[in-house]
Design an enzyme around this catalytic site. Structure first.
Site, PDB file in Angstrom:
ATOM      1  CE  LYS A 128      -2.872   0.688   3.517  1.00 53.26           C
ATOM      2  NZ  LYS A 128      -4.116   0.619   4.336  1.00 53.26           N
TER       3      LYS A 128
ATOM      4  CG  MET B 159       0.585  -5.470   4.890  1.00 52.48           C
ATOM      5  SD  MET B 159      -1.095  -4.782   4.873  1.00 52.48           S
ATOM      6  CE  MET B 159      -1.138  -4.025   3.238  1.00 52.48           C
TER       7      MET B 159
ATOM      8  CG  ASP C 149     -12.920   1.333   7.555  1.00 50.94           C
ATOM      9  OD1 ASP C 149     -14.130   1.264   7.259  1.00 50.94           O
ATOM     10  OD2 ASP C 149     -12.061   1.847   6.823  1.00 50.94           O
TER      11      ASP C 149
ATOM     12  CG  ASP D 264      -7.502  -0.519   5.808  1.00 49.85           C
ATOM     13  OD1 ASP D 264      -6.938   0.021   6.778  1.00 49.85           O
ATOM     14  OD2 ASP D 264      -7.675   0.063   4.725  1.00 49.85           O
TER      15      ASP D 264
END
Length: 445
Positions: free
Chosen positions: A159, A246, A289, A308
């Site tokens: 990311k 990751m 989230d 996430d």
């Protein structure tokens, strides 16, 4: 994270506050011009000028989407916060805007991506990889995700944060607030200031990828004894404030669960509820989230991968006691006791209007009646959702205690609401009363 559509969406994203503000100013000019043209057309055709229709014309919606796609961070996070259930919270026009944003945001150009990675990993970073896919396969609210193969042969997801997001948070939020106030697309009495402030707090957490890496490592330890729950492995040597590397996890997005059989829906829903209870009462650390793209379901079994961890919060002692108290009083199945607890602990404001008080009474009574009457709680058939309608929206907002309770409670409640709405969509059926009794015993209440 969200899969990117097939078309090429690479575009140099604005970095400086001046560039981002210029985009927003241009949007407001186009909104005004388009609105004026629509009103003039009404007058020429001898129709009564309709300002509302002019503001939410197709031209204006298109202009707003195209600008917010460039701003990305603040706009995407605001859209996530207010669009848990479009039919309840947003106007159709604004729902359309954020739906398009979630599926079609721009990505960085290859040269912009290279510059970000050079700044974070040094110019010789490519030697760490056998293969690095320049085109991102998924989008996050403040970044994009690339698939790569390390020199060691391991497949990873990387990311990369959009340039300029962290430095421009306050400016972007002010710009977004101005756009939303002047676009005419928000419902009357919408608590914009509240959502903008929550959006800012979330963004500041999520721009620190090293903090997210620490959150993942924490959850990895928490979930050691949970075979049905997985989190990615973090590669610390390729993780910085603006990048996080990751292990690549396979699976289908949680939203696809709507197409599975009832048994799988119920098992996955039960796992998510168990995870939530453990986060609050055992880990005292919650991934807040509820974006469905953050969860992957294995094709072979009922295991869930959580992806996430940018938006996490520690459960304060005060919030922990509140949830324990709420769990205990809920099992009395006494409407009056539950209402009294909610008022005494500021779950609902004491100064609610007579209509607001009746509204919360009806919600509590309906929930208790449904939980006690059926061994399995059917989210799709529950009458509670019939109460949360557009007509009752102002009453619903009146009961949100955003200025009283801690931010950790607000974020946890947002996750709970997101899960409930998801369970409703897929038609989950779970033994809710049995779960409440189980955790009441575990907590020795």
């Amino acid at each position: 994270m969200k899969n990117i559509i097939e078309q090429n969406t690479a575009k140099r994203l604005p970095v400086s506050s001046l560039a981002r503000t210029t985009l927003s100013t241009g949007l407001l000019f186009r909104l005004g011009l388009n609105t004026s043209q629509s009103l003039l057309s009404d007058i020429i055709s001898v129709k009564k000028p309709d300002l509302r229709s002019a503001l939410v014309s197709k031209k204006n919606v298109t202009a707003t989407v195209n600008t917010l796609k460039n701003l990305r961070g603040a706009a995407m996070k605001f859209g996530q916060l207010v669009s848990l259930d479009d039919s309840i919270i947003l106007s159709p026009e604004l729902s359309s805007i954020f739906a398009q944003l979630r599926s079609s945001g721009y990505s960085m150009t290859p040269s912009q991506l290279k510059k970000v990675l050079n700044e974070n990993w040094g110019e010789g970073w490519l030697k760490n990889f056998k293969n690095f896919e320049v085109r991102p396969f998924a989008a996050a609210s403040i970044g994009q995700v690339h698939k790569a193969i390390l020199a060691s042969g391991e497949t990873v997801a990387i990311k990369v944060q959009f340039p300029g997001v962290k430095k421009s948070i306050d400016n972007d939020l002010n710009t977004l607030k101005f756009i939303m106030k002047n676009s005419g697309m928000l419902p009357a009495n919408f608590p914009l200031e509240y959502y903008i402030s929550q959006c800012g707090e979330l963004l500041r957490q999520e721009t620190d990828y090293e903090l997210e890496a620490a959150n993942i490592n924490n959850f990895s330890k928490f979930l050691e004894n949970f075979s049905c729950l997985k989190v990615p492995k973090v590669y610390d040597e390729l993780t910085t404030d603006q990048t996080i590397t990751m292990s690549f996890l396979e699976g289908q997005e949680l939203s696809s669960l709507v197409n599975f059989n009832q048994s799988k829906k119920d098992k996955i829903s039960l796992s998510l509820i168990e995870l939530l209870f453990n986060e609050i009462f055992n880990f005292k650390f919650v991934q807040t989230d509820p974006n469905l793209a953050n969860f992957l379901v294995s094709k072979d079994d009922n295991s869930i991968s959580v992806l996430d961890f940018g938006a996490c919060c520690r459960v304060s002692d005060e919030t922990y006691k509140l949830y324990k108290g709420l769990l205990k009083v809920s099992l009395t199945l006494d409407v009056e006791k539950v209402k009294l607890f909610l008022e005494e602990n500021n779950f609902v404001p004491r100064d609610a209007s007579a209509e607001g008080t009746k509204f919360i009474d009806k919600i509590v009574a309906t929930a208790i009646e449904e939980i006690t009457r059926h061994e399995v709680f059917d989210f799709q058939k529950s009458k509670i959702f019939e109460l949360i309608t557009e007509e009752n929206f102002n009453l619903y907002l009146e009961l949100i205690p955003s200025s009283v309770l801690g931010s950790d409670f607000i974020f946890i409640q947002r996750k709970i609401l997101g899960l409930i709405l998801f369970f409703r969509v897929i038609g989950a059926r779970v033994p809710l009363l049995k779960i409440l009794i189980k955790y009441c015993k575990l907590l020795d209440l």
